[in-house]
Scaffold this motif. Structure first.
Motif, PDB file in Angstrom:
ATOM      1  N   ASP A 263      -3.648   4.223  -7.211  1.00  0.00           N
ATOM      2  CA  ASP A 263      -4.059   5.358  -6.390  1.00  0.00           C
ATOM      3  C   ASP A 263      -3.028   6.489  -6.362  1.00  0.00           C
TER       4      ASP A 263
ATOM      5  N   LEU B 286       0.863  -1.181   0.000  1.00  0.00           N
ATOM      6  CA  LEU B 286       0.000   0.000   0.000  1.00  0.00           C
ATOM      7  C   LEU B 286       0.893   1.222   0.000  1.00  0.00           C
ATOM      8  N   PRO B 287       0.601   2.270  -0.715  1.00  0.00           N
ATOM      9  CA  PRO B 287      -0.614   2.456  -1.495  1.00  0.00           C
ATOM     10  C   PRO B 287      -0.561   1.660  -2.788  1.00  0.00           C
ATOM     11  N   PHE B 288      -1.744   1.427  -3.365  1.00  0.00           N
ATOM     12  CA  PHE B 288      -1.828   0.770  -4.663  1.00  0.00           C
ATOM     13  C   PHE B 288      -1.323   1.728  -5.734  1.00  0.00           C
TER      14      PHE B 288
ATOM     15  N   ALA C 107       6.491   2.053   1.502  1.00  0.00           N
ATOM     16  CA  ALA C 107       5.244   1.309   1.327  1.00  0.00           C
ATOM     17  C   ALA C 107       4.946   0.473   2.575  1.00  0.00           C
ATOM     18  N   THR C 108       3.694   0.135   2.732  1.00  0.00           N
ATOM     19  CA  THR C 108       3.248  -0.715   3.827  1.00  0.00           C
ATOM     20  C   THR C 108       2.930  -2.098   3.276  1.00  0.00           C
TER      21      THR C 108
END
Length: 117
Positions: A90, A85-87, A102-103
């Motif tokens: 997006d 995430l994020p995609f 990123a997560t």
């Protein structure tokens, strides 16, 4: 030391009672820093055999990287899937996902088939 007889696994070659489901390959980076996850789930100092206590911010930050790497290995070993995430869809045009920022989200293969309840 063990809090739960069922959680005990055979010791590795060094005699350490490792967290079930892990091995020295999983815990290599932790071991380089002088720690390992015991079968009780506690982070233990290899030399003193005592639970981790923060000594300095620098040590904590380095150890945190190794803990994160260990957790990611354990998640993948349990056949969980990962997404970041994020995609990408997006993000604004021409912006790439910075892996460092990123997560990681872990999920089971059947996540979209699960019934709500």
């Amino acid at each position: 030391i063990s809090l739960n007889q069922d959680s005990i696994m055979e010791s590795d070659e060094s005699g350490l009672d490792l967290l079930p489901g892990s091995d020295m390959n999983d815990q290599g980076e932790l071991r380089k820093r002088g720690y390992y996850y015991h079968s009780t789930g506690l982070l233990i100092n290899v030399e003193t055999q005592k639970q981790y206590i923060m000594a300095s911010q620098k040590e904590y930050e380095g150890l945190a990287e190794s803990v994160m790497e260990f957790i990611q290995k354990m998640m993948m070993k349990r056949n969980l899937k990962t997404m970041l995430l994020p995609f990408k869809k997006d993000l604004p045009n021409n912006v790439d996902i910075d892996i460092e920022m990123a997560t990681h989200i872990y999920y089971t293969k059947g996540i979209y088939k699960s019934k709500k309840g």
